[in-house]
Design an enzyme around this catalytic site. Structure first.
Site, mmCIF file in Angstrom:
data_model
loop_
_atom_site.group_PDB
_atom_site.id
_atom_site.type_symbol
_atom_site.label_atom_id
_atom_site.label_comp_id
_atom_site.label_asym_id
_atom_site.label_seq_id
_atom_site.Cartn_x
_atom_site.Cartn_y
_atom_site.Cartn_z
ATOM 1 N N TYR A 180 53.499 -41.619 -40.062
ATOM 2 C CA TYR A 180 54.686 -42.573 -40.382
ATOM 3 C C TYR A 180 55.328 -42.509 -41.676
ATOM 4 O O TYR A 180 56.597 -42.525 -41.728
ATOM 5 C CB TYR A 180 54.317 -43.972 -40.111
ATOM 6 C CG TYR A 180 55.204 -45.199 -40.527
ATOM 7 C CD1 TYR A 180 56.031 -45.788 -39.856
ATOM 8 C CD2 TYR A 180 54.916 -45.627 -42.088
ATOM 9 C CE1 TYR A 180 57.011 -46.655 -40.234
ATOM 10 C CE2 TYR A 180 56.084 -46.583 -42.376
ATOM 11 C CZ TYR A 180 56.850 -47.262 -41.692
ATOM 12 O OH TYR A 180 57.721 -47.996 -42.014
ATOM 13 N N TYR A 235 67.059 -55.358 -39.390
ATOM 14 C CA TYR A 235 66.042 -56.295 -39.706
ATOM 15 C C TYR A 235 66.483 -57.831 -39.405
ATOM 16 O O TYR A 235 67.211 -58.081 -38.468
ATOM 17 C CB TYR A 235 65.539 -56.337 -40.941
ATOM 18 C CG TYR A 235 65.132 -54.881 -41.431
ATOM 19 C CD1 TYR A 235 64.155 -54.225 -40.483
ATOM 20 C CD2 TYR A 235 65.766 -54.262 -42.385
ATOM 21 C CE1 TYR A 235 63.968 -52.966 -40.946
ATOM 22 C CE2 TYR A 235 65.473 -52.956 -42.582
ATOM 23 C CZ TYR A 235 64.475 -52.005 -41.943
ATOM 24 O OH TYR A 235 64.241 -50.933 -42.244
HETATM 25 N N1 GLN Z 1 58.784 -46.694 -45.911
HETATM 26 C C1 GLN Z 1 59.265 -47.876 -45.811
HETATM 27 C C2 GLN Z 1 58.158 -48.988 -45.358
HETATM 28 O O1 GLN Z 1 57.465 -48.674 -44.714
HETATM 29 C C3 GLN Z 1 60.355 -48.158 -44.934
HETATM 30 C C4 GLN Z 1 61.053 -49.479 -45.017
HETATM 31 C C5 GLN Z 1 62.504 -49.470 -44.604
HETATM 32 O O2 GLN Z 1 63.290 -48.633 -44.994
HETATM 33 N N2 GLN Z 1 63.088 -50.739 -44.735
HETATM 34 O O3 GLN Z 1 57.972 -49.827 -46.122
#
Ligand code: GLN
Length: 376
Positions: free
Chosen positions: A235, A287
């Site tokens: 991830y 979000y």
């Molecule tokens: N790598 C980041 C995390 O997992 C990605 C979060 C984002 O871009 N909002 O927190």
């Protein structure tokens, strides 16, 4: 009922009918009034010079937002970014690519990569398997929230928040390697220069206790059955791929064209996959700011804390934006303003409405009132 009552009633009906006719007349008038701008919708993008001028103006307005935002510091390496950068690439299906500002600067994809993970999972693992592990509803929570996952005791809300993307990674891990994903990303973004940014990857791996907690929670619920640390590394590597606003526009353009490259006719994903990705970008891509963004901008978009925005103006254009100063939700503050401006000016809103009040203060008041009334 007496005669006089009947008469009253008839008058009321007459009154209502008169009013209805008046309304119909007004609507007819408006419909003719609006015919021209609607027919005209595709025109702006083909007029490259004019569109460029509009975007330049929007960039200047968007730059004013930068001091209100902050670069992400919870991944220490991202804290080193210059917050003043801003770039855009708009690539119409018909017309020339328009690139302005820091469109060619590399930054890490971060959560924009969740769209790619979803696309590959839908293609490789199938729709049923994906949505057995994650839902398709907006969460209304921060991107790295684990509250709703723990409390509701079910699967993550959607694949575009951290918990959902980690669940998708659990599905992908036995099927594809990170190298496979990198190769696909280079192809679909038409950018052979995309690499893993080792510094950002190492930095995030050292500080990702929240994502680690989410991953273990997912394991405890049987949502991921792969090794937690391997899943987390996969991830985080996906988040740490270095792209540009231009590579995001190339990806957006293929999504806008239902998965097919308009230049060589090559298919990069099924149209069903493209449609699901675009729909989730519209409802969950920003979000807990997704609803307001959909009203203000109306373009399916996915953000990342590296400052990237991938936008898809369906059947019209792919758009990539880079602006690392973020708002409270972790979305590029100047990037959102830029998209809002060009959405209005170039009529890119999915639900384009020529009557929409372009007075943004008035718009804010309506949105604040809607939030206060819990309509949003
Ligand atoms: N790598 C980041 C995390 O997992 C990605 C979060 C984002 O871009 N909002 O927190």
């Amino acid at each position: 009922m007496s005669d006089s009552n009947n008469k009253d009633l008839r008058e009321v009906h007459q009154d209502i009918n008169d009013k209805a006719e008046g309304i119909h007349d007004k609507l007819k008038e408006r419909a003719t009034m609006h015919l021209e701008p609607v027919i005209d919708m595709h025109y702006q993008l083909r007029e490259t010079a004019k569109a460029k001028e509009i975007i330049e103006k929007a960039m200047n307005l968007a730059r004013e937002e930068i001091p209100k935002g902050h670069v992400a510091t919870y991944i220490p390496e991202l804290g080193k970014e210059d917050p003043h950068q801003l770039g855009i690439c708009l690539y119409p299906l018909k017309g020339d690519k328009i690139c302005l500002g820091d469109y060619n600067t590399r930054f890490t994809m971060q959560s924009v990569s969740k769209v790619l993970m979803l696309i590959v999972a839908l293609e490789v693992c199938g729709l049923k398997n994906v949505f057995r592990k994650v839902g398709m509803e907006p969460s209304g929570e921060a991107f790295d929230s684990l509250v709703e996952l723990d409390v509701s005791n079910s699967k993550p809300y959607n694949p575009l928040i951290n918990s959902g993307a980690l669940a998708v990674c659990g599905l992908l891990l036995p099927e594809v390697s990170f190298q496979d994903m990198l190769r696909y990303t280079r192809n679909v973004c038409s950018d052979a220069g995309i690499e893993l940014n080792e510094d950002v990857f190492d930095s995030e791996m050292k500080t990702c206790s929240r994502n680690r907690s989410i991953a273990y929670l997912l394991q405890s619920k049987g949502i991921i059955t792969t090794d937690v640390e391997d899943t987390l590394r996969f991830y985080t590597k996906m988040c740490s791929m270095n792209v540009t606003a231009e590579s995001l526009a190339n990806l957006g353009k293929k999504l806008a064209n239902d998965g097919v490259c308009s230049l060589d006719g090559k298919r990069y994903m099924s149209s069903r996959t493209a449609r699901i990705a675009k729909t989730l970008m519209l409802t969950c891509g920003m979000y807990d700011g997704s609803g307001a963004f959909a009203i203000k901008v109306g373009i399916p978009t996915k953000s990342g804390v590296g400052g990237g925005l991938l936008s898809v103006s369906d059947k019209r254009a792919g758009i990539g934006v880079f602006g690392p100063a973020l708002d409270a939700q972790g979305n590029s503050i100047a990037g959102c303003k830029l998209l809002r401006e060009i959405s209005n000016e170039l009529r890119l809103n999915l639900f384009y409405d020529p009557e929409w009040n372009s007075d943004q203060d008035a718009e804010e008041n309506v949105l604040t009132a809607m939030k206060a009334a819990s309509v949003m």
